[in-house]
Design an enzyme around this catalytic site. Structure first.
Site, PDB file in Angstrom:
ATOM      1  N   ARG A 232       0.850  -1.188   0.000  1.00  0.00           N
ATOM      2  CA  ARG A 232       0.000   0.000   0.000  1.00  0.00           C
ATOM      3  C   ARG A 232       0.882   1.234   0.000  1.00  0.00           C
ATOM      4  NH1 ARG A 232      -3.269  -2.830  -1.700  1.00  0.00           N
ATOM      5  NH2 ARG A 232      -5.262  -3.433  -0.793  1.00  0.00           N
ATOM      6  N   GLU A 261      -3.197   7.581  -4.888  1.00  0.00           N
ATOM      7  CA  GLU A 261      -3.449   7.117  -6.259  1.00  0.00           C
ATOM      8  C   GLU A 261      -4.688   7.800  -6.834  1.00  0.00           C
ATOM      9  OE1 GLU A 261      -3.575   2.820  -6.279  1.00  0.00           O
ATOM     10  OE2 GLU A 261      -1.695   2.735  -5.155  1.00  0.00           O
ATOM     11  N   HIS A 280      -0.342   0.246  -9.970  1.00  0.00           N
ATOM     12  CA  HIS A 280      -1.132  -0.690  -9.156  1.00  0.00           C
ATOM     13  C   HIS A 280      -1.604  -1.896  -9.992  1.00  0.00           C
ATOM     14  CE1 HIS A 280      -3.571  -0.856  -5.197  1.00  0.00           C
ATOM     15  NE2 HIS A 280      -3.416  -2.078  -5.684  1.00  0.00           N
TER      16      HIS A 280
HETATM   17  C1  DGY Z   1      -5.541  -5.949  -3.371  1.00  0.00           C
HETATM   18  O1  DGY Z   1      -6.107  -6.968  -3.720  1.00  0.00           O
HETATM   19  O2  DGY Z   1      -5.562  -5.533  -2.216  1.00  0.00           O
HETATM   20  C2  DGY Z   1      -4.860  -5.202  -4.460  1.00  0.00           C
HETATM   21  O3  DGY Z   1      -4.076  -4.172  -4.046  1.00  0.00           O
HETATM   22  C3  DGY Z   1      -5.895  -4.733  -5.458  1.00  0.00           C
HETATM   23  O4  DGY Z   1      -5.316  -4.748  -6.702  1.00  0.00           O
END
Ligand code: DGY
Length: 324
Positions: A232, A261, A280
């Site tokens: 993250r 983002e 991402h």
């Molecule tokens: C998740 O699954 O948490 C990813 O970051 C989404 O793409």
């Protein structure tokens, strides 16, 4: 017949599954503008904030299915208070996210994006021992993994068995089951930062992990180290990272996630050497996105049929932090 509102661009097979179960699918382009008064199931994305106010607008809601493994975008306590199930999509994205982690690590270390740009711009470098685009070796180096959940462990397996890397890790507690077979060593974050050639983040976003990687963390890393973040964005203080890269405190970064983002810190955008920025894409493969959509739909259909969801959050019998 229940109304299922979806923010996700579902696949034809998902739509067929919903029809077969006798429900109606309603595509919504923004939670804020959607009329949720009759919605019984909501399929949402990580970028959708599902808070108490949204839940209040959906008095019939029985399940919120996040198409992601992380679920920090959902107020799970508020949902639970209202008897609404929350589900995520764990496991199905573990291996592709681990592949992507290694892709970023290799690309940053071997300067693949810079090399691609050079070739396309007609700057094919002459072969030289001291090549302008020389990179950093990956094989045999030390990888520090921060957060040894499912994805962290999948990355460790690839690094250990594919590239002969030594594995160090930091997590809330040692994981002897993961250590076996990987020769992985548990240590404090401080020790890990000082000893790793590559540091890869696999922690969920929580108040404790917010800016876990700040100026002090970069000071503790080797100046030759490369940071990889597919977890993250807000786990890293982006301004501090940009500065650490600019001043040579660390050598590079492979990033897939950002604090705000789709905005990326402008100073990061200026950096090229050993810096790779992806939008991402951790779980973004054809197969995995289909598997995520399928799991989200199966969770929704289970709840609408009066059955327990397949992958509820928090998982049953735990009050753990979310796992990646
Ligand atoms: C998740 O699954 O948490 C990813 O970051 C989404 O793409």
């Amino acid at each position: 017949m229940a109304i299922i509102a979806s923010r996700a661009d579902l696949f034809p097979e998902n739509i067929a599954d919903v029809k077969r179960a006798g429900h109606r699918l309603q595509s919504i382009d923004a939670i804020a503008r959607a009329d949720l008064r009759s919605t019984e199931a909501l399929i949402c994305l990580l970028s959708d904030r599902i808070d108490a106010a949204v839940l209040h607008r959906a008095p019939q809601l029985r399940v919120v299915a996040n198409v992601a493994v992380g679920y920090e975008n959902i107020d799970v306590d508020a949902a639970t208070e209202r008897g609404i199930h929350v589900t995520n999509t764990p496991d199905v994205l573990t291996e592709s996210t681990a592949d992507h982690t290694l892709a970023l690590l290799l690309a940053a270390a071997r300067r693949i994006v810079e090399a691609d740009t050079a070739v396309r711009e007609g700057r094919f470098p002459t072969w030289g021992l001291q090549q302008a685009l020389s990179g950093i070796d990956v094989h045999g180096k030390t990888l520090g993994i921060v957060g040894m959940g499912r994805i962290g462990a999948a990355v460790a397996r690839r690094a250990r068995h594919g590239f002969g890397m030594s594995i160090l890790y930091h997590a809330r507690a040692p994981k002897p089951d993961v250590e076996n077979g990987l020769d992985a060593r548990y240590m404090s974050l401080e020790q890990l930062l000082a000893s790793s050639d590559f540091v890869s983040l696999h922690v969920p976003f929580t108040p404790e992990t917010h800016h876990l990687f700040d100026a002090l963390a970069f000071e503790r890393m080797k100046s030759s180290a490369i940071l990889i973040n597919v977890a993250r964005g807000a786990v890293v203080d982006e301004a501090a990272l940009a500065q650490a890269l600019q001043t040579g405190q660390i050598a590079g970064a492979g990033l897939d996630v950002y604090e705000d983002e789709p905005n990326v810190h402008p100073e990061l955008l200026k950096l090229k050497k050993h810096v790779v920025l992806a939008p991402h894409l951790g779980s973004a493969t054809e197969e995995t996105r289909r598997a995520m959509a399928d799991l989200a739909i199966r969770n929704v259909l289970a709840v609408l049929a009066g059955k327990p969801p397949l992958t509820p959050v928090p998982p049953p019998s735990t009050h753990e932090q979310p796992k990646m």
